[in-house]
Design a protein around this motif. Structure first.
Motif, PDB file in Angstrom:
ATOM      1  N   SER A 138      -2.843  15.850   2.582  1.00 34.57           N
ATOM      2  CA  SER A 138      -3.643  16.255   1.430  1.00 34.57           C
ATOM      3  C   SER A 138      -4.572  17.380   1.842  1.00 34.57           C
ATOM      4  O   SER A 138      -5.054  17.411   2.976  1.00 34.57           O
ATOM      5  CB  SER A 138      -4.443  15.076   0.882  1.00 34.57           C
ATOM      6  N   ASP A 139      -4.852  18.295   0.910  1.00 34.09           N
ATOM      7  CA  ASP A 139      -5.744  19.414   1.210  1.00 34.09           C
ATOM      8  C   ASP A 139      -7.195  18.967   1.354  1.00 34.09           C
ATOM      9  O   ASP A 139      -7.961  19.555   2.111  1.00 34.09           O
ATOM     10  CB  ASP A 139      -5.661  20.473   0.098  1.00 34.09           C
ATOM     11  N   ILE A 140      -7.575  17.921   0.614  1.00 32.26           N
ATOM     12  CA  ILE A 140      -8.973  17.497   0.608  1.00 32.26           C
ATOM     13  C   ILE A 140      -9.134  16.170   1.331  1.00 32.26           C
ATOM     14  O   ILE A 140      -9.747  16.083   2.386  1.00 32.26           O
ATOM     15  CB  ILE A 140      -9.507  17.402  -0.833  1.00 32.26           C
ATOM     16  N   THR A 141      -8.631  15.126   0.753  1.00 32.80           N
ATOM     17  CA  THR A 141      -8.611  13.809   1.390  1.00 32.80           C
ATOM     18  C   THR A 141      -7.403  13.049   0.874  1.00 32.80           C
ATOM     19  O   THR A 141      -7.110  13.090  -0.328  1.00 32.80           O
ATOM     20  CB  THR A 141      -9.894  13.013   1.104  1.00 32.80           C
ATOM     21  N   ALA A 142      -6.678  12.418   1.766  1.00 34.51           N
ATOM     22  CA  ALA A 142      -5.504  11.656   1.353  1.00 34.51           C
ATOM     23  C   ALA A 142      -5.947  10.440   0.551  1.00 34.51           C
ATOM     24  O   ALA A 142      -6.940   9.796   0.871  1.00 34.51           O
ATOM     25  CB  ALA A 142      -4.705  11.222   2.576  1.00 34.51           C
ATOM     26  N   ILE A 143      -5.203  10.155  -0.518  1.00 36.66           N
ATOM     27  CA  ILE A 143      -5.522   9.023  -1.391  1.00 36.66           C
ATOM     28  C   ILE A 143      -4.417   7.984  -1.285  1.00 36.66           C
ATOM     29  O   ILE A 143      -3.296   8.199  -1.739  1.00 36.66           O
ATOM     30  CB  ILE A 143      -5.673   9.481  -2.855  1.00 36.66           C
ATOM     31  N   ASP A 144      -4.732   6.856  -0.663  1.00 38.49           N
ATOM     32  CA  ASP A 144      -3.811   5.721  -0.630  1.00 38.49           C
ATOM     33  C   ASP A 144      -3.984   4.894  -1.900  1.00 38.49           C
ATOM     34  O   ASP A 144      -5.055   4.913  -2.528  1.00 38.49           O
ATOM     35  CB  ASP A 144      -4.074   4.836   0.584  1.00 38.49           C
ATOM     36  N   ILE A 145      -2.946   4.143  -2.260  1.00 38.30           N
ATOM     37  CA  ILE A 145      -3.022   3.236  -3.401  1.00 38.30           C
ATOM     38  C   ILE A 145      -2.770   1.814  -2.909  1.00 38.30           C
ATOM     39  O   ILE A 145      -1.674   1.488  -2.444  1.00 38.30           O
ATOM     40  CB  ILE A 145      -1.998   3.603  -4.490  1.00 38.30           C
ATOM     41  N   ILE A 146      -3.800   0.976  -2.986  1.00 42.37           N
ATOM     42  CA  ILE A 146      -3.694  -0.435  -2.615  1.00 42.37           C
ATOM     43  C   ILE A 146      -3.265  -1.211  -3.861  1.00 42.37           C
ATOM     44  O   ILE A 146      -3.881  -1.079  -4.921  1.00 42.37           O
ATOM     45  CB  ILE A 146      -5.039  -0.968  -2.105  1.00 42.37           C
ATOM     46  N   VAL A 147      -2.199  -1.999  -3.745  1.00 42.13           N
ATOM     47  CA  VAL A 147      -1.647  -2.718  -4.897  1.00 42.13           C
ATOM     48  C   VAL A 147      -1.872  -4.222  -4.734  1.00 42.13           C
ATOM     49  O   VAL A 147      -1.340  -4.846  -3.820  1.00 42.13           O
ATOM     50  CB  VAL A 147      -0.142  -2.439  -5.062  1.00 42.13           C
ATOM     51  N   ALA A 148      -2.673  -4.786  -5.632  1.00 38.58           N
ATOM     52  CA  ALA A 148      -2.834  -6.237  -5.707  1.00 38.58           C
ATOM     53  C   ALA A 148      -1.860  -6.745  -6.767  1.00 38.58           C
ATOM     54  O   ALA A 148      -1.850  -6.258  -7.892  1.00 38.58           O
ATOM     55  CB  ALA A 148      -4.265  -6.607  -6.068  1.00 38.58           C
ATOM     56  N   GLY A 149      -1.037  -7.711  -6.400  1.00 36.07           N
ATOM     57  CA  GLY A 149      -0.011  -8.207  -7.308  1.00 36.07           C
ATOM     58  C   GLY A 149      -0.560  -9.157  -8.356  1.00 36.07           C
ATOM     59  O   GLY A 149      -1.698  -9.628  -8.273  1.00 36.07           O
ATOM     60  N   PRO A 150       0.250  -9.456  -9.386  1.00 40.39           N
ATOM     61  CA  PRO A 150      -0.156 -10.397 -10.427  1.00 40.39           C
ATOM     62  C   PRO A 150      -0.434 -11.786  -9.852  1.00 40.39           C
ATOM     63  O   PRO A 150       0.224 -12.226  -8.910  1.00 40.39           O
ATOM     64  CB  PRO A 150       1.055 -10.423 -11.365  1.00 40.39           C
ATOM     65  N   THR A 151      -1.422 -12.456 -10.417  1.00 42.38           N
ATOM     66  CA  THR A 151      -1.762 -13.832 -10.056  1.00 42.38           C
ATOM     67  C   THR A 151      -1.940 -14.630 -11.349  1.00 42.38           C
ATOM     68  O   THR A 151      -2.019 -14.048 -12.435  1.00 42.38           O
ATOM     69  CB  THR A 151      -3.070 -13.886  -9.246  1.00 42.38           C
ATOM     70  N   PRO A 152      -2.021 -15.960 -11.264  1.00 39.33           N
ATOM     71  CA  PRO A 152      -2.254 -16.749 -12.479  1.00 39.33           C
ATOM     72  C   PRO A 152      -3.527 -16.344 -13.222  1.00 39.33           C
ATOM     73  O   PRO A 152      -3.566 -16.348 -14.444  1.00 39.33           O
ATOM     74  CB  PRO A 152      -2.348 -18.183 -11.944  1.00 39.33           C
ATOM     75  N   LYS A 153      -4.578 -15.973 -12.479  1.00 35.73           N
ATOM     76  CA  LYS A 153      -5.830 -15.569 -13.117  1.00 35.73           C
ATOM     77  C   LYS A 153      -5.793 -14.132 -13.615  1.00 35.73           C
ATOM     78  O   LYS A 153      -6.415 -13.798 -14.631  1.00 35.73           O
ATOM     79  CB  LYS A 153      -7.004 -15.735 -12.139  1.00 35.73           C
ATOM     80  N   VAL A 194       0.854  -1.183   0.000  1.00 38.01           N
ATOM     81  CA  VAL A 194       0.000   0.000   0.000  1.00 38.01           C
ATOM     82  C   VAL A 194       0.889   1.232   0.000  1.00 38.01           C
ATOM     83  O   VAL A 194       1.807   1.347   0.835  1.00 38.01           O
ATOM     84  CB  VAL A 194      -0.931   0.037   1.229  1.00 38.01           C
ATOM     85  N   PHE A 195       0.647   2.140  -0.926  1.00 35.25           N
ATOM     86  CA  PHE A 195       1.346   3.426  -0.948  1.00 35.25           C
ATOM     87  C   PHE A 195       0.455   4.432  -0.228  1.00 35.25           C
ATOM     88  O   PHE A 195      -0.606   4.800  -0.719  1.00 35.25           O
ATOM     89  CB  PHE A 195       1.613   3.882  -2.381  1.00 35.25           C
ATOM     90  N   ARG A 196       0.897   4.854   0.940  1.00 42.57           N
ATOM     91  CA  ARG A 196       0.077   5.738   1.768  1.00 42.57           C
ATOM     92  C   ARG A 196       0.417   7.203   1.515  1.00 42.57           C
ATOM     93  O   ARG A 196       1.574   7.566   1.324  1.00 42.57           O
ATOM     94  CB  ARG A 196       0.274   5.412   3.251  1.00 42.57           C
ATOM     95  N   GLU A 197      -0.628   8.006   1.524  1.00 45.59           N
ATOM     96  CA  GLU A 197      -0.469   9.450   1.378  1.00 45.59           C
ATOM     97  C   GLU A 197      -0.789  10.089   2.727  1.00 45.59           C
ATOM     98  O   GLU A 197      -1.885   9.899   3.265  1.00 45.59           O
ATOM     99  CB  GLU A 197      -1.400   9.976   0.288  1.00 45.59           C
ATOM    100  N   ILE A 198       0.152  10.835   3.248  1.00 42.66           N
ATOM    101  CA  ILE A 198      -0.001  11.367   4.612  1.00 42.66           C
ATOM    102  C   ILE A 198      -0.725  12.707   4.627  1.00 42.66           C
ATOM    103  O   ILE A 198      -1.609  12.948   5.450  1.00 42.66           O
ATOM    104  CB  ILE A 198       1.380  11.518   5.281  1.00 42.66           C
TER     105      ILE A 198
END
Length: 219
Positions: A31-46, A25-29
């Motif tokens: 922000s003027d409005i709302t912090a936007i985190d980025i949740i990263v799901a990695g590659p899978t066979p499907k 997860v890339f966390r944003e500490i």
């Protein structure tokens, strides 16, 4: 603003359940409005690609038109090839960071301008629109429904009795496709994109579905 740890956990678990194991997860500490985190799901066979999902956009309601109140809360996602470089160090290079920047920009856009985003909406990269990077020809994003096994279950995440979060995937598009959407509507543009086999995964070399040759659209 203080974000809800409970809502974050529900969204995190939702992404993991329907997309795959979370790689980070890339966390944003700040922000003027709302912090936007980025949740990263990695590659899978499907799903052999990265799936990046925002968290923070749904902390605030969007300003929706009358009759669309059930779509006040949303989060955005984008899918990147398994070869994409994803780390804090890699993201110092705009070649790899521009999809994340686009995610964060769109996640804040409705709150900054008191509007809303929904399927079929397009948002240009600036005014006038410009490519996201020198190596990229896309000048905007199109919102679409995510390609997952159980679309209805993933699209609708109930956080409470009065709050349902909806998830939209971002499809990078060319300027001609933005113009075509404005003139002919989203159904016509989706038909164009489906005809050339466009999917959720960012493809820097994909065909322009609305490219003109001598003033005529290619078919």
């Amino acid at each position: 603003m203080v974000r809800s740890a409970e809502n974050y956990e529900k969204i995190y678990n939702h992404v993991e359940k329907y997309i795959g194991p979370i790689a980070g997860v890339f966390r944003e500490i700040i922000s003027d409005i709302t912090a936007i985190d980025i949740i990263v799901a990695g590659p899978t066979p499907k799903r052999n690609y990265y799936t990046l999902v925002t968290y923070g956009m749904s902390e605030l309601p969007m300003t929706v038109p009358e009759g669309a109140e059930e779509y006040r809360y949303s989060e955005m996602m984008i899918c990147l090839p398994p070869t994409w470089k994803i780390s804090n160090e890699d993201f110092e290079d705009e070649r790899y960071y521009w999809p994340v920047r686009a995610l964060k920009t769109l996640a804040r856009f409705p709150h900054e301008f008191q509007t809303w985003l929904y399927m079929g909406h397009t948002l240009a990269n600036g005014n006038p629109a410009k490519p996201y990077h020198a190596d990229v020809k896309f000048t905007g994003m199109l919102l679409a429904l995510p390609e997952v096994e159980d679309k209805p279950a993933f699209f609708n995440l109930s956080l409470s009795r009065d709050k349902v979060v909806h998830f939209f995937t971002l499809i990078p598009i060319y300027q001609e496709e933005i113009d075509y959407n404005l003139k002919h509507g989203m159904e016509a543009l989706f038909a164009k994109l489906n005809k050339i086999g466009t999917d959720d995964v960012v493809n820097l070399r994909r065909k322009n579905s609305c490219k003109k040759v001598f003033g005529l659209f290619l078919t």
